[in-house]
Design an enzyme around this catalytic site. Structure first.
Site, mmCIF file in Angstrom:
data_model
loop_
_atom_site.group_PDB
_atom_site.id
_atom_site.type_symbol
_atom_site.label_atom_id
_atom_site.label_comp_id
_atom_site.label_asym_id
_atom_site.label_seq_id
_atom_site.Cartn_x
_atom_site.Cartn_y
_atom_site.Cartn_z
ATOM 1 N N LYS A 101 0.854 -1.199 0.000
ATOM 2 C CA LYS A 101 0.000 0.000 0.000
ATOM 3 C C LYS A 101 0.878 1.233 0.000
ATOM 4 O O LYS A 101 1.852 1.297 0.761
ATOM 5 C CB LYS A 101 -0.852 -0.008 1.284
ATOM 6 N N LYS B 101 4.803 2.032 8.477
ATOM 7 C CA LYS B 101 3.611 2.830 8.805
ATOM 8 C C LYS B 101 2.372 1.945 8.957
ATOM 9 O O LYS B 101 1.627 2.063 9.925
ATOM 10 C CB LYS B 101 3.381 3.863 7.696
ATOM 11 N N LYS C 149 5.299 2.096 -2.909
ATOM 12 C CA LYS C 149 5.288 3.505 -3.319
ATOM 13 C C LYS C 149 5.559 3.567 -4.806
ATOM 14 O O LYS C 149 6.236 2.691 -5.362
ATOM 15 C CB LYS C 149 6.368 4.293 -2.565
ATOM 16 N N THR D 293 -5.138 12.691 6.774
ATOM 17 C CA THR D 293 -3.730 12.750 7.195
ATOM 18 C C THR D 293 -3.515 13.914 8.159
ATOM 19 O O THR D 293 -2.908 13.754 9.225
ATOM 20 C CB THR D 293 -2.791 12.849 5.976
ATOM 21 N N SER E 127 -7.289 5.192 3.873
ATOM 22 C CA SER E 127 -7.246 4.471 2.592
ATOM 23 C C SER E 127 -7.674 3.019 2.807
ATOM 24 O O SER E 127 -8.401 2.449 1.994
ATOM 25 C CB SER E 127 -5.826 4.471 2.030
HETATM 26 P P1 NAD Z 1 0.860 18.473 -1.455
HETATM 27 O O1 NAD Z 1 1.455 18.331 -2.806
HETATM 28 O O2 NAD Z 1 -0.612 18.607 -1.311
HETATM 29 O O3 NAD Z 1 1.520 19.755 -0.724
HETATM 30 C C1 NAD Z 1 2.889 19.934 -0.578
HETATM 31 C C2 NAD Z 1 3.098 21.321 -0.001
HETATM 32 O O4 NAD Z 1 4.485 21.510 0.267
HETATM 33 C C3 NAD Z 1 2.673 22.444 -0.948
HETATM 34 O O5 NAD Z 1 2.068 23.477 -0.211
HETATM 35 C C4 NAD Z 1 4.011 22.915 -1.501
HETATM 36 O O6 NAD Z 1 3.965 24.278 -1.943
HETATM 37 C C5 NAD Z 1 4.875 22.752 -0.275
HETATM 38 N N1 NAD Z 1 6.312 22.766 -0.568
HETATM 39 C C6 NAD Z 1 6.981 22.142 -1.547
HETATM 40 N N2 NAD Z 1 8.287 22.439 -1.481
HETATM 41 C C7 NAD Z 1 8.448 23.261 -0.431
HETATM 42 C C8 NAD Z 1 9.538 23.941 0.153
HETATM 43 N N3 NAD Z 1 10.762 23.788 -0.333
HETATM 44 N N4 NAD Z 1 9.309 24.724 1.243
HETATM 45 C C9 NAD Z 1 8.072 24.882 1.738
HETATM 46 N N5 NAD Z 1 6.984 24.287 1.227
HETATM 47 C C10 NAD Z 1 7.175 23.488 0.159
HETATM 48 O O7 NAD Z 1 1.424 17.260 -0.579
HETATM 49 P P2 NAD Z 1 0.797 16.615 0.733
HETATM 50 O O8 NAD Z 1 -0.152 15.564 0.311
HETATM 51 O O9 NAD Z 1 0.341 17.673 1.663
HETATM 52 O O10 NAD Z 1 2.066 15.860 1.324
HETATM 53 C C11 NAD Z 1 3.064 16.542 2.064
HETATM 54 C C12 NAD Z 1 3.996 15.540 2.708
HETATM 55 O O11 NAD Z 1 3.256 14.629 3.507
HETATM 56 C C13 NAD Z 1 4.827 14.652 1.771
HETATM 57 O O12 NAD Z 1 6.043 14.352 2.406
HETATM 58 C C14 NAD Z 1 3.974 13.388 1.654
HETATM 59 O O13 NAD Z 1 4.763 12.276 1.265
HETATM 60 C C15 NAD Z 1 3.493 13.288 3.076
HETATM 61 N N6 NAD Z 1 2.274 12.509 3.277
HETATM 62 C C16 NAD Z 1 1.102 12.826 2.646
HETATM 63 C C17 NAD Z 1 -0.043 12.097 2.895
HETATM 64 C C18 NAD Z 1 -1.373 12.448 2.290
HETATM 65 O O14 NAD Z 1 -2.347 11.741 2.560
HETATM 66 N N7 NAD Z 1 -1.496 13.525 1.540
HETATM 67 C C19 NAD Z 1 0.007 11.002 3.784
HETATM 68 C C20 NAD Z 1 1.197 10.720 4.434
HETATM 69 C C21 NAD Z 1 2.320 11.486 4.173
#
Ligand code: NAD
Length: 428
Positions: free
Chosen positions: A70, A94, A106, A190, A362
């Protein structure tokens, strides 16, 4: 994405450290240090102007002893195989720490999705599935959205899989749009999950959440709902959020004297999490460079953007007020920064515990798809809260029992469960 840090080496270093603490049989450790299967493939896509572009795609399946693999699919211009390997490995831990019957996977594509038209994105998503469909499925490997991918993209991928396999198969992918097989509550899952663990950490540390301030990095799916949850569930204040600005090609930190209002900011943020700088300034927001978030006087730091963001170069800039680091993003803390947290008594909620709300919901989505019966949002979030809370206490108890740091304790809980499943299945 994160300078010279190799995320997979980081994931292996974290694993090796805990394997030693657990006195894990080195032969079993060798199985878990590497993914079981890796797929790399090229995806030709016809652009709307008639030209052909070829994209690099990945899928890594780390370990499926506890159930189908997953994990999300990332569309990012700096994606690498090592990044995908690290994230697949963290997904195994996780799912195990959240105690859901799934393994770790992934995927990714090297692409900046903002450079593609909607029709081109759809063809790229369908192309990814055409390459992978024989090796994914509800009982094999179940992808989901991540950085740069959206529920609509999951809908196209599910449709392509259903066409290729000859039957409607909503459970092949999660994070689908509601009404297209998606689960209510997935969007918030999340970020709210992060807040459920922060709430329990505050109880443990005897902090009054109403007096607490958080500084957050990013303003995408995770940070938006973590910010809402921090304010609306815990009664705290969010000092700042940040984002990557596509127009100015740099990152900015946004703060407000009254604390940021995430619901307002969401109205001036695009689908990739970029806040409209001009509109934010007009609304009275202070704009600083992208690193400023880490220096804010806050009780809680919540990295919610990319990997390697708290590292040897910037960890000493963290304010002395910080008591909790809640790792919303995957792999945001390097081992050097981890060491600093340990020495300074900062309570870390490690990524694969803190952000497990997404994968847990999920899993709920898949369960609903299997039953063809859908729950209310309240029911989903209630079940999520129960799962996150019990995962938090499983890790806290392990940490107190063995007098180890929370990340090590989370690894110990997870590795124990995966090794047990491998032994029960006769793999090792
Ligand atoms: P997303 O694409 O919705 O948002 C990412 C955010 O990070 C955006 O606001 C972007 O502008 C910002 N960003 C990118 N580069 C940056 C920088 N250098 N400095 C500051 N901000 C920056 O992604 P998301 O879904 O919110 O995921 C964010 C993190 O959480 C990732 O590491 C992802 O792997 C992890 N994650 C996401 C989920 C989920 O369900 N969405 C679950 C577990 C983990």
């Amino acid at each position: 994405m994160s300078g010279t840090i190799n995320e997979f080496e980081m994931a292996q270093r974290q694993f090796d450290h805990v394997a030693k603490l657990l006195s894990l049989d080195p032969q079993i450790a060798e199985v878990l240090r590497w993914p079981m299967r890796e797929f790399t493939f090229r995806i030709p896509v016809r652009m709307d102007d008639g030209s052909l572009r070829v994209f690099q795609g990945f899928r890594v399946q780390h370990n499926d002893a506890r159930g189908p693999n997953k994990g999300g699919i990332r569309f990012h211009q700096a994606e690498t195989l090592d990044m995908v390997r690290a994230l697949a490995t963290w997904m195994t831990w996780k799912c195990a720490v959240a105690d859901i019957p799934l393994g770790g996977g992934k995927g990714g594509v090297i692409v900046d999705p903002a450079t593609l038209l909607t029709s081109e994105k759809e063809r790229l998503c369908r192309g990814w599935v055409q390459n992978m469909w024989k090796n994914i499925g509800p009982r094999q490997d179940v992808p989901a959205p991540d950085v740069g991918t959206t529920p609509q993209m999951m809908g196209w991928m599910m449709d392509e899989y259903s066409k290729l396999s000859g039957q409607y198969t909503p459970g092949v992918i999660t994070g689908k749009p509601v009404g297209g097989g998606g689960s209510l509550g997935r969007t918030e899952a999340t970020g709210y999950g992060v807040i459920y663990t922060v709430r329990e950490a505050m109880k443990h540390l005897k902090l009054d959440s109403k007096k607490c301030v958080a500084a957050m990095q990013g303003f995408g799916n995770v940070t938006q709902y973590a910010a809402i949850g921090f304010i609306e569930m815990l009664g705290g204040k969010v000092a700042c959020v940040s984002c990557w600005d596509r127009k100015y090609k740099t990152s900015y930190t946004y703060s407000h004297t009254d604390g940021v209002d995430p619901r307002f900011l969401m109205t001036i943020t695009d689908e990739y999490g970029t806040i409209d700088k001009e509109k934010a300034i007009t609304a009275g927001y202070i704009v600083e460079d992208g690193e400023a978030w880490i220096t804010k006087e806050a009780d809680v730091l919540m990295p919610g953007a990319l990997g390697g963001q708290i590292n040897a170069d910037n960890v000493s800039k963290i304010s002395k007020c910080v008591k909790i680091v809640a790792e919303g993003a995957n792999g945001p803390t390097t081992p050097e920064a981890d060491e600093y947290f340990k020495q300074n008594g900062i309570f870390d909620i490690p990524d694969f515990l803190c952000n497990a709300g997404g994968v847990t919901t999920s899993y709920f989505e898949q369960v609903q798809n299997d039953m063809n019966f859908y729950w209310s949002k309240e029911e989903v979030l209630g079940k999520l809260d129960a799962k996150m809370t019990s995962a938090f206490y499983a890790v806290l108890e392990m940490s107190e029992k063995h007098k180890v740091y929370m990340r090590d304790a989370a690894y110990m809980v997870a590795i124990d469960r995966v090794v047990k499943a491998m032994q029960l299945r006769g793999w090792v």
